[in-house]
Design an enzyme around this catalytic site. Sequence first.
Site, PDB file in Angstrom:
ATOM      1  CG  HIS A   1      -2.573  -1.464  -6.999  1.00 54.25           C
ATOM      2  ND1 HIS A   1      -3.212  -0.617  -5.850  1.00 54.25           N
ATOM      3  CD2 HIS A   1      -2.550  -2.499  -6.479  1.00 54.25           C
ATOM      4  CE1 HIS A   1      -3.283  -1.419  -4.699  1.00 54.25           C
ATOM      5  NE2 HIS A   1      -3.059  -2.359  -5.387  1.00 54.25           N
TER       6      HIS A   1
ATOM      7  CD  GLU B   1      -3.020   2.769  -6.011  1.00 47.97           C
ATOM      8  OE1 GLU B   1      -1.992   2.567  -5.142  1.00 47.97           O
ATOM      9  OE2 GLU B   1      -3.757   1.906  -6.020  1.00 47.97           O
TER      10      GLU B   1
ATOM     11  NE  ARG C   1      -4.265  -1.228   0.091  1.00 50.57           N
ATOM     12  CZ  ARG C   1      -4.562  -2.515  -0.691  1.00 50.57           C
ATOM     13  NH1 ARG C   1      -3.282  -3.082  -1.571  1.00 50.57           N
ATOM     14  NH2 ARG C   1      -5.648  -3.064  -0.705  1.00 50.57           N
TER      15      ARG C   1
HETATM   16  C1  GLV Z   1      -4.331  -5.330  -3.763  1.00 48.73           C
HETATM   17  O1  GLV Z   1      -3.612  -4.387  -3.479  1.00 48.73           O
HETATM   18  C2  GLV Z   1      -5.126  -6.207  -2.911  1.00 48.73           C
HETATM   19  O2  GLV Z   1      -5.353  -5.656  -1.844  1.00 48.73           O
HETATM   20  O3  GLV Z   1      -5.661  -7.430  -3.203  1.00 48.73           O
END
Ligand code: GLV
Length: 319
Positions: free
Chosen positions: A283, A265, A236
Amino acid sequence: MKKRVLITNLIPEAAYQKLSRRFQVTWNKHQLTEAQLVLKIKSFDAVLTTLADPVTARVLNSAPHLKCVANFAVGFNNIDLVTAKSRGIWVTNTPDVLTEATADLAWALILACARRVPEGEKFVRTTGFKGWGALFLLGQDLFGKTLGVYGFGRIGKAVAWRGRGWNMPVLYHQRHQESSVVEKRYNAKYVSFKTLLNQSDILSINSPLTPETRHRFTYQEFKQMKPNSIFINASRGLIHKEADLVKALKTKVIASAGLDVYEFEPMINKDLLKLSNCTLLPHLGSATLETRNKMALLAAENIELVLLGCRPKTPVLSK
Ligand code: GLV
């Protein structure tokens, strides 16, 4: 009357197909804001959300019948767990099924940074391949280097496991030490946060975002890392401070960074975009066809179980 389920965004169709067998499903196919979610969610018994949905107290409290929020992600920092708990709403995530894909992506970033893959690729496309050069785009060896893992959960362990192929000793840090059996399996040693910073050649962030991990990596921390080190974040973005990372990369306090996630983000720090010693992805951690299908089915299964009066398969929060 059939129970009503909302899918908030475009995800693999498998979830819609599974849920439609028993429930009345509304499938929204674009990103909703908090205000739009508040209006949209009102009449639903369950909602299948993505990590980009702000499932705040306002959103939860606008849905009086809501019994389940099934997040299409392993992370669930987008959901107000305190409100969900107080309302008796199940919150579920999609662990396990995405572990290997996400670890692969972290490794894609490690290799890209160490061997300057994006720079080479860009060069070929823009300048053209002008011929082999002994001193051209030199990267770093990975074999035998020390792999640091911050957050030794499922994904952190899977990142460490792949390090065996490069004969990497693994250092890890998190709140608790794992058993000696686990440490032996992963060739991993529990170290203090400080040691993790100053001994790792590659430092991979694989912890969830919590109040404790938020902004855990600032200039202060980057300064303690080795000058040749590679910082990887596929977890994150709020775990690092992006402006501080830019400063560390610009001043060569660390060698390079590979990011799949960003502090604000989907916005990315403009200066980061200008730097060549970082690899930036949008991501993509769990983004494989097989994994995304499994995530869709697991999220749908969680909703199905809750609406049939059973315990979901992968709750993050019990009622
Ligand atoms: C992706 O970032 C997730 O948390 O699955």
